[in-house]
Design an enzyme around this catalytic site. Structure first.
Site, PDB file in Angstrom:
ATOM      1  CB  SER A   1      -4.533   3.015   7.816  1.00  0.00           C
ATOM      2  OG  SER A   1      -4.593   3.022   6.433  1.00  0.00           O
TER       3      SER A   1
ATOM      4  CB  THR B   1      -2.171   7.342  10.563  1.00  0.00           C
ATOM      5  OG1 THR B   1      -1.225   6.379  10.137  1.00  0.00           O
ATOM      6  CG2 THR B   1      -1.914   7.715  11.997  1.00  0.00           C
TER       7      THR B   1
ATOM      8  CB  THR C   1      -1.065   4.179  12.559  1.00  0.00           C
ATOM      9  OG1 THR C   1      -0.961   3.919  11.163  1.00  0.00           O
ATOM     10  CG2 THR C   1       0.338   4.100  13.144  1.00  0.00           C
TER      11      THR C   1
ATOM     12  NE  ARG D   1       7.930   3.192   9.158  1.00  0.00           N
ATOM     13  CZ  ARG D   1       6.839   3.945   9.218  1.00  0.00           C
ATOM     14  NH1 ARG D   1       5.774   3.538   9.860  1.00  0.00           N
ATOM     15  NH2 ARG D   1       6.817   5.134   8.666  1.00  0.00           N
TER      16      ARG D   1
ATOM     17  CB  THR E   1      -1.781  11.161   8.531  1.00  0.00           C
ATOM     18  OG1 THR E   1      -2.310  12.292   7.856  1.00  0.00           O
ATOM     19  CG2 THR E   1      -2.696  10.781   9.650  1.00  0.00           C
ATOM     20  N   GLY E   2       0.884  10.553   7.218  1.00  0.00           N
ATOM     21  CA  GLY E   2       1.781  10.594   6.059  1.00  0.00           C
ATOM     22  C   GLY E   2       3.053   9.830   6.374  1.00  0.00           C
TER      23      GLY E   2
HETATM   24  N1  ASP Z   1       2.363   8.219   9.749  1.00  0.00           N
HETATM   25  C1  ASP Z   1       2.163   6.800   9.612  1.00  0.00           C
HETATM   26  C2  ASP Z   1       3.497   6.107   9.665  1.00  0.00           C
HETATM   27  O1  ASP Z   1       4.455   6.609   9.129  1.00  0.00           O
HETATM   28  C3  ASP Z   1       1.486   6.369   8.363  1.00  0.00           C
HETATM   29  C4  ASP Z   1       0.282   7.129   7.951  1.00  0.00           C
HETATM   30  O2  ASP Z   1       0.003   8.218   8.406  1.00  0.00           O
HETATM   31  O3  ASP Z   1      -0.449   6.602   7.145  1.00  0.00           O
HETATM   32  O4  ASP Z   1       3.550   5.027  10.187  1.00  0.00           O
END
Ligand code: ASP
Length: 323
Positions: free
Chosen positions: A48, A184, A202, A212, A235-236
């Site tokens: 990630s 991330t 990330t 994106r 994260t998320g």
């Molecule tokens: N927050 C990150 C994103 O939206 C992804 C992740 O935390 O895994 O790119």
């Protein structure tokens, strides 16, 4: 109050140890955060972040990163950076050398080249194999995608899309039902002089549409630090934390004297106003001005690691489940 390093639970102890060694020698929080982030960017097992991160839908790795200095509110960020191994260092240089805070895509790559950042191929065999497996799984819905059987045929994807055989929007939407990656890298450092720095790096959500940009380089969404109040990193699904300005909300809540736990729970709970946030996975790590740390997550079982300067190893703490 002791100096410390706070990271998400997936970060390997040796990555923290590299930062801790510098912290113990009196390095400023900016250096320590960069050291920890670079170590994770080099971790081949982490799909990630940085090298071996999972790619966008076209098979290209696009990296996002940001760093924020809580002493000055200075920030630097890059998004959709391709072909460079350490986006966190490029983000820091954006902060220190340009009158800007965020560079993206070709502009970010141009700057990375100008400052002599380390270039490199970001995919390894394992991340290529995960990508191809997903493409083939999604390929059940479009016969034309079955023509891409191995990595050497990946360039054909562009022509399948431009000829209209595979619609890119639908491909992204379907591929993103597979939630791979998702770790991330978040770090918050408080140094011996009490300064706080937060950093996020990330490869973003896997299978994303090219270009994106997630929350990680968006200051206020996935990262925020202010020495007066504390710091927050997330994260998320970044689309949610961007819409909600999650990290800045949590830091401001601590600035208004909400206890850290209240700031964590109330901020994440408030996100449920966004319909898509219900059931989504979001984790936020907080550090308050007193040096208290907290982790909050919409799902059970998520962890953080924290190591104070006088401790011999990081402690693993289960994030509080926010409902
Ligand atoms: N927050 C990150 C994103 O939206 C992804 C992740 O935390 O895994 O790119």
């Amino acid at each position: 109050m002791s100096a410390l390093i706070l990271v998400n639970g997936e970060v390997r102890d040796d990555c923290i140890a590299a930062g801790m060694q510098a912290l113990r020698k009196g390095a400023p929080a900016l250096d320590v955060a960069e050291i920890v982030a670079r170590a994770v960017e080099s971790d081949v097992k982490d799909h990630s972040v940085g090298f071996s991160g999972l790619p966008n839908i076209m098979g290209e790795v696009e990296l996002d990163a940001s760093i924020m200095d809580g002493a000055t509110l200075a920030t630097g960020a890059v998004s959709a950076l391709k072909g460079y191994l350490h986006p966190i260092s490029v983000a820091r240089q954006v902060m220190e050398r340009l009158p800007h805070v965020l560079l993206t895509d070709a502009g970010a790559a141009r700057f990375a080249a100008e400052i002599g950042a380390e270039a490199g191929d970001l995919l390894d065999d394992e991340s290529k194999a995960i990508y191809l497996k997903r493409l083939q799984a999604v390929g059940k819905e479009w016969a034309a995608l079955r023509e891409i059987r191995d990595w050497s045929e990946i360039a054909n994807l562009e022509s399948l899309i431009s000829s209209g055989k595979v619609p890119l929007i639908d491909l992204v939407t379907r591929a993103m039902r597979y939630h791979e990656g998702g770790d991330t890298m978040n770090v918050i450092v408080r140094d011996a002089s009490g300064h706080i720095v937060s950093a996020v790096t990330t490869s973003g959500v896997a299978w994303k549409y090219p270009g994106r940009v997630g929350d990680s380089p968006n200051i206020g969404a996935g990262n925020y630090a202010d020495d007066r109040y504390g710091a927050a990193v997330a994260t998320g699904m970044g689309e949610l934390t961007i819409r909600h300005a999650t990290c800045v909300r949590a830091v401001i809540a601590m600035g208004y004297d909400r206890r850290i736990g209240e700031a964590g729970h109330e901020t994440l709970r408030d996100m449920s106003r966004i319909a898509e946030a219900r059931g989504a996975w979001i984790r936020m790590l907080l550090l308050d001005r007193n040096g208290t740390v907290g982790g909050y997550c919409t799902h059970n079982g998520s962890t953080l690691k924290v190591q104070r300067i006088d401790e011999s190893a990081p402690q693993v703490i289960i994030c509080e489940h926010v409902i």
